[in-house]
Design a protein around this motif. Structure first.
Motif, PDB file in Angstrom:
ATOM      1  N   GLN A  77      43.232   2.424  16.029  1.00 45.90           N
ATOM      2  CA  GLN A  77      43.738   4.093  15.978  1.00 45.90           C
ATOM      3  C   GLN A  77      42.612   4.730  15.976  1.00 45.90           C
ATOM      4  OE1 GLN A  77      47.719   5.065  14.787  1.00 45.90           O
ATOM      5  NE2 GLN A  77      47.116   6.893  14.744  1.00 45.90           N
ATOM      6  N   VAL A  78      41.969   4.297  14.725  1.00 43.65           N
ATOM      7  CA  VAL A  78      41.204   5.038  13.290  1.00 43.65           C
ATOM      8  C   VAL A  78      39.348   5.506  14.427  1.00 43.65           C
ATOM      9  CG1 VAL A  78      39.867   4.995  11.810  1.00 43.65           C
ATOM     10  CG2 VAL A  78      41.997   5.299  11.624  1.00 43.65           C
ATOM     11  N   PHE A  79      38.882   4.165  15.678  1.00 42.73           N
ATOM     12  CA  PHE A  79      38.673   3.639  15.990  1.00 42.73           C
ATOM     13  C   PHE A  79      38.605   4.419  17.259  1.00 42.73           C
ATOM     14  CE2 PHE A  79      35.912   1.461  19.774  1.00 42.73           C
ATOM     15  CZ  PHE A  79      34.909   1.026  19.181  1.00 42.73           C
ATOM     16  N   HIS A  80      39.093   4.621  17.497  1.00 44.38           N
ATOM     17  CA  HIS A  80      40.070   6.075  19.425  1.00 44.38           C
ATOM     18  C   HIS A  80      39.731   7.204  18.546  1.00 44.38           C
ATOM     19  CE1 HIS A  80      39.933   2.351  21.853  1.00 44.38           C
ATOM     20  NE2 HIS A  80      40.979   1.210  21.684  1.00 44.38           N
ATOM     21  N   GLU A  81      40.465   7.106  17.939  1.00 49.38           N
ATOM     22  CA  GLU A  81      40.473   8.845  17.329  1.00 49.38           C
ATOM     23  C   GLU A  81      39.101   9.462  17.103  1.00 49.38           C
ATOM     24  OE1 GLU A  81      44.180   9.472  14.854  1.00 49.38           O
ATOM     25  OE2 GLU A  81      45.463   8.419  16.255  1.00 49.38           O
ATOM     26  N   SER A  82      38.719   8.546  16.435  1.00 42.53           N
ATOM     27  CA  SER A  82      37.322   8.913  15.942  1.00 42.53           C
ATOM     28  C   SER A  82      36.181   9.314  16.995  1.00 42.53           C
ATOM     29  CB  SER A  82      37.499   8.237  14.835  1.00 42.53           C
ATOM     30  OG  SER A  82      37.758   8.828  13.663  1.00 42.53           O
ATOM     31  N   GLY A  83      36.326   8.592  18.033  1.00 50.94           N
ATOM     32  CA  GLY A  83      35.507   8.273  19.358  1.00 50.94           C
ATOM     33  C   GLY A  83      34.165   7.777  18.435  1.00 50.94           C
ATOM     34  N   CYS A  84      34.767   6.547  18.139  1.00 50.21           N
ATOM     35  CA  CYS A  84      33.052   5.119  17.097  1.00 50.21           C
ATOM     36  C   CYS A  84      33.296   4.453  18.375  1.00 50.21           C
ATOM     37  CB  CYS A  84      33.927   4.728  16.394  1.00 50.21           C
ATOM     38  SG  CYS A  84      34.504   5.800  14.848  1.00 50.21           S
ATOM     39  N   ASP A  85      32.159   4.545  18.906  1.00 50.26           N
ATOM     40  CA  ASP A  85      31.351   3.597  20.081  1.00 50.26           C
ATOM     41  C   ASP A  85      30.723   2.808  19.106  1.00 50.26           C
ATOM     42  OD1 ASP A  85      29.092   4.046  18.091  1.00 50.26           O
ATOM     43  OD2 ASP A  85      28.565   5.969  19.947  1.00 50.26           O
ATOM     44  N   SER A  86      30.531   1.918  18.448  1.00 52.17           N
ATOM     45  CA  SER A  86      30.022   0.425  17.538  1.00 52.17           C
ATOM     46  C   SER A  86      30.762   0.492  16.837  1.00 52.17           C
ATOM     47  CB  SER A  86      28.746   0.740  17.504  1.00 52.17           C
ATOM     48  OG  SER A  86      28.038   1.373  16.682  1.00 52.17           O
ATOM     49  N   ILE A  87      31.136  -1.011  15.470  1.00 47.38           N
ATOM     50  CA  ILE A  87      31.810  -1.109  14.508  1.00 47.38           C
ATOM     51  C   ILE A  87      30.640  -1.966  14.144  1.00 47.38           C
ATOM     52  CG2 ILE A  87      33.176  -3.291  13.685  1.00 47.38           C
ATOM     53  CD1 ILE A  87      34.309  -2.870  16.421  1.00 47.38           C
ATOM     54  N   ALA A  88      30.661  -1.732  12.818  1.00 50.31           N
ATOM     55  CA  ALA A  88      29.552  -2.563  11.390  1.00 50.31           C
ATOM     56  C   ALA A  88      30.603  -3.311  10.084  1.00 50.31           C
ATOM     57  CB  ALA A  88      28.749  -1.515  11.157  1.00 50.31           C
ATOM     58  N   ALA A  89      31.143  -4.700   9.909  1.00 46.71           N
ATOM     59  CA  ALA A  89      31.610  -4.795   8.848  1.00 46.71           C
ATOM     60  C   ALA A  89      30.445  -5.388   7.730  1.00 46.71           C
ATOM     61  CB  ALA A  89      32.142  -5.962   9.879  1.00 46.71           C
ATOM     62  N   VAL A  90      30.591  -4.504   5.886  1.00 45.38           N
ATOM     63  CA  VAL A  90      30.249  -5.337   5.188  1.00 45.38           C
ATOM     64  C   VAL A  90      31.170  -5.604   4.172  1.00 45.38           C
ATOM     65  CG1 VAL A  90      29.106  -4.627   3.514  1.00 45.38           C
ATOM     66  CG2 VAL A  90      28.309  -3.258   5.609  1.00 45.38           C
ATOM     67  N   GLY A  91      30.925  -7.090   4.330  1.00 40.79           N
ATOM     68  CA  GLY A  91      32.013  -8.013   3.352  1.00 40.79           C
ATOM     69  C   GLY A  91      31.935  -9.134   3.256  1.00 40.79           C
ATOM     70  N   GLY A  92      33.000  -9.346   3.158  1.00 35.44           N
ATOM     71  CA  GLY A  92      33.516 -11.313   2.457  1.00 35.44           C
ATOM     72  C   GLY A  92      34.397 -11.265   3.927  1.00 35.44           C
ATOM     73  N   GLY A  93      35.180 -12.591   4.134  1.00 33.40           N
ATOM     74  CA  GLY A  93      35.479 -12.674   5.296  1.00 33.40           C
ATOM     75  C   GLY A  93      36.746 -11.849   5.927  1.00 33.40           C
ATOM     76  N   SER A  94      37.599 -11.497   4.669  1.00 30.94           N
ATOM     77  CA  SER A  94      39.233  -9.714   5.393  1.00 30.94           C
ATOM     78  C   SER A  94      38.165  -9.056   5.681  1.00 30.94           C
ATOM     79  CB  SER A  94      39.267  -9.408   3.221  1.00 30.94           C
ATOM     80  OG  SER A  94      39.655 -10.475   3.175  1.00 30.94           O
ATOM     81  N   ALA A  95      36.622  -8.736   5.385  1.00 31.19           N
ATOM     82  CA  ALA A  95      36.286  -7.373   6.709  1.00 31.19           C
ATOM     83  C   ALA A  95      36.200  -8.066   7.753  1.00 31.19           C
ATOM     84  CB  ALA A  95      35.347  -6.314   5.374  1.00 31.19           C
ATOM     85  N   MET A  96      35.608  -9.709   7.581  1.00 28.38           N
ATOM     86  CA  MET A  96      34.509  -9.921   8.743  1.00 28.38           C
ATOM     87  C   MET A  96      36.006  -9.490   9.634  1.00 28.38           C
ATOM     88  SD  MET A  96      31.467  -9.851   9.225  1.00 28.38           S
ATOM     89  CE  MET A  96      30.598  -9.664   7.301  1.00 28.38           C
ATOM     90  N   ASP A  97      37.050 -10.374   9.288  1.00 27.11           N
ATOM     91  CA  ASP A  97      38.344 -10.181  10.440  1.00 27.11           C
ATOM     92  C   ASP A  97      39.281  -9.589  11.052  1.00 27.11           C
ATOM     93  OD1 ASP A  97      38.389 -12.925   9.515  1.00 27.11           O
ATOM     94  OD2 ASP A  97      39.778 -13.527   8.321  1.00 27.11           O
ATOM     95  N   VAL A  98      39.263  -8.091   9.804  1.00 26.76           N
ATOM     96  CA  VAL A  98      39.782  -6.974  10.430  1.00 26.76           C
ATOM     97  C   VAL A  98      39.021  -6.023  11.561  1.00 26.76           C
ATOM     98  CG1 VAL A  98      39.925  -4.374   9.281  1.00 26.76           C
ATOM     99  CG2 VAL A  98      40.730  -7.124   7.997  1.00 26.76           C
ATOM    100  N   ALA A  99      37.933  -6.559  11.321  1.00 24.13           N
ATOM    101  CA  ALA A  99      36.156  -5.404  12.398  1.00 24.13           C
ATOM    102  C   ALA A  99      36.016  -6.554  13.833  1.00 24.13           C
ATOM    103  CB  ALA A  99      34.604  -5.714  11.022  1.00 24.13           C
ATOM    104  N   LYS A 100      36.518  -8.503  13.276  1.00 20.75           N
ATOM    105  CA  LYS A 100      36.738  -8.835  14.571  1.00 20.75           C
ATOM    106  C   LYS A 100      37.988  -8.181  15.426  1.00 20.75           C
ATOM    107  CE  LYS A 100      34.512 -13.304  12.605  1.00 20.75           C
ATOM    108  NZ  LYS A 100      35.090 -14.601  12.596  1.00 20.75           N
TER     109      LYS A 100
END
Length: 376
Positions: A77-100
């Motif tokens: 929802q945040v991705f769409h409402e903010s108009g993001c065009d790309s994703i960056a994940a910084v962190g361990g497994g949890s951040a990676m899983d959420v971003a994926k």
């Protein structure tokens, strides 16, 4: 396998990231990260990105260590409402899983449960900055989230980050125990992938190089050497590419309950299981279930030993116990009831990936060797 670009930071020069964002034409990037990012040099890079490059950064940190489905829904929802065009994940497994999962679900029907829909590939640019040299999550098609208290495994090639940044500075502040366990996770990923019944020439190439790199740089990495830290990030990435093809085997299947019952880290637990399984496998190649046969399995074990720097499979197998002792990693004490619990909790599919037949009685016996039996 996704064609993945690997970038390396030299010192604290993040110009490679500027070049990356220029190349993808980013205007607004969603940064998926935990609170620990504030201790990392890369945090300053993202804090100043809008001022320097005119690229807005939308941070998303509303997730837990075992991320919930609801967190991913909010992220989409945040991705769409903010108009993001790309994703960056910084962190361990949890951040990676959420971003994926945010990437996978971003072009799906938000009026229906994402877990019940067919995943369709998308080309949203996805950058990963792993902050431990262990899981290799940045190289795999797997993600784990929890829905109504149940673990959900999400799998799709489209969730593999197209670009990975290896920044050795992110490892410098990690506790020594965390560094040890991350390294061991990478090593065990590579070993298990190499002997897996699903192995291919490609996966063995990744796994062999990962093993050689871990063994070559282990001491310097634990001492905090910058070059060795970069090499360990590379080893974890290679091991991740290997298990992306093969998946893990019995060592991982048997280690999960150790983490929850005894409060030890995953890498610690998986070394405990594999140090016993490796010896058992060398002694029981006659129980081979790999379609390529016992002679093939004997050869594979010899190749693993060679990659580890040993002349025989048994010498390599026994070296894992010596490694445990040198790293000062304890063996938990277990009751018979706990061994019964663990024996019954093993995921059967991971046992089918193991190259030798394991029955219930053998698994129970292995747990007795893995752990110390608590006196009544």
């Amino acid at each position: 396998m996704v064609d993945q670009t690997v970038l390396t930071v030299q010192g604290k020069d993040y110009s490679v990231l500027d070049q990356y964002f220029d190349r993808i034409g980013a205007k607004k990037v969603m940064l998926v990260c935990g609170g620990s990012i504030r201790y990392l040099a890369v945090n300053e890079y993202f804090l100043t990105l809008k001022e320097r490059k005119g690229i807005e950064v939308v941070r998303f940190s509303d997730f837990s260590p075992n991320p919930l489905y609801e967190s991913v829904v909010k992220g989409v929802q945040v991705f769409h409402e903010s108009g993001c065009d790309s994703i960056a994940a910084v962190g361990g497994g949890s951040a990676m899983d959420v971003a994926k999962c945010i990437k996978l679900y971003s072009n799906m029907d938000d009026s229906r449960n994402y877990l019940e829909q067919e995943i369709k590939a998308n080309d949203i640019p996805f950058l990963a900055v792993p902050t431990t040299a262990g899981t290799g999550s940045e190289a795999t098609r797997f993600a784990v989230i929890y829905y109504n208290g149940s673990k959900q495994s999400v799998t799709h090639e489209s969730c593999i980050p197209g670009t990975v940044l290896m920044d050795s500075s992110v490892l410098s502040s990690l506790p020594l125990y965390t560094r040890k366990c991350a390294m061991l996770d990478a090593l065990c990923h590579a070993i298990e992938s190499y002997w897996s019944v699903n192995s291919t020439d490609e996966s063995k190439e990744y796994a062999g190089e990962a093993i050689r790199t871990v063994m070559a740089y282990m001491d310097r990495y634990l001492a905090g050497d910058d070059q060795a830290q970069t090499q360990m990030l590379r080893a974890a990435n290679l091991a991740g590419k290997a298990i992306n093809i093969t998946q893990t085997t019995a060592g991982h299947a048997m280690c999960y309950k150790l983490t929850s019952l005894y409060g030890i880290a995953h890498g610690h637990a998986v070394l405990l299981t594999n140090r016993v399984l490796f010896v058992w496998l060398v002694q029981n190649t006659d129980k081979c279930i790999d379609a390529r046969g016992r002679e093939y399995l004997d050869g594979v074990l010899g190749e693993i030993a060679q990659a580890m720097g040993f002349s025989s499979p048994m010498e390599a197998a026994e070296s894992l116990e010596k490694l445990r002792i040198s790293l000062e990693l304890d063996i938990p004490e277990a009751t018979e009831e706990e061994i019964d619990l663990m024996s019954g909790s093993v995921v059967p599919v991971r046992l089918r990936n193991f190259p030798a037949a394991l029955d219930v009685e053998t698994i129970r016996d292995l747990y007795h060797r893995i752990l110390i039996l608590k006196e009544a």
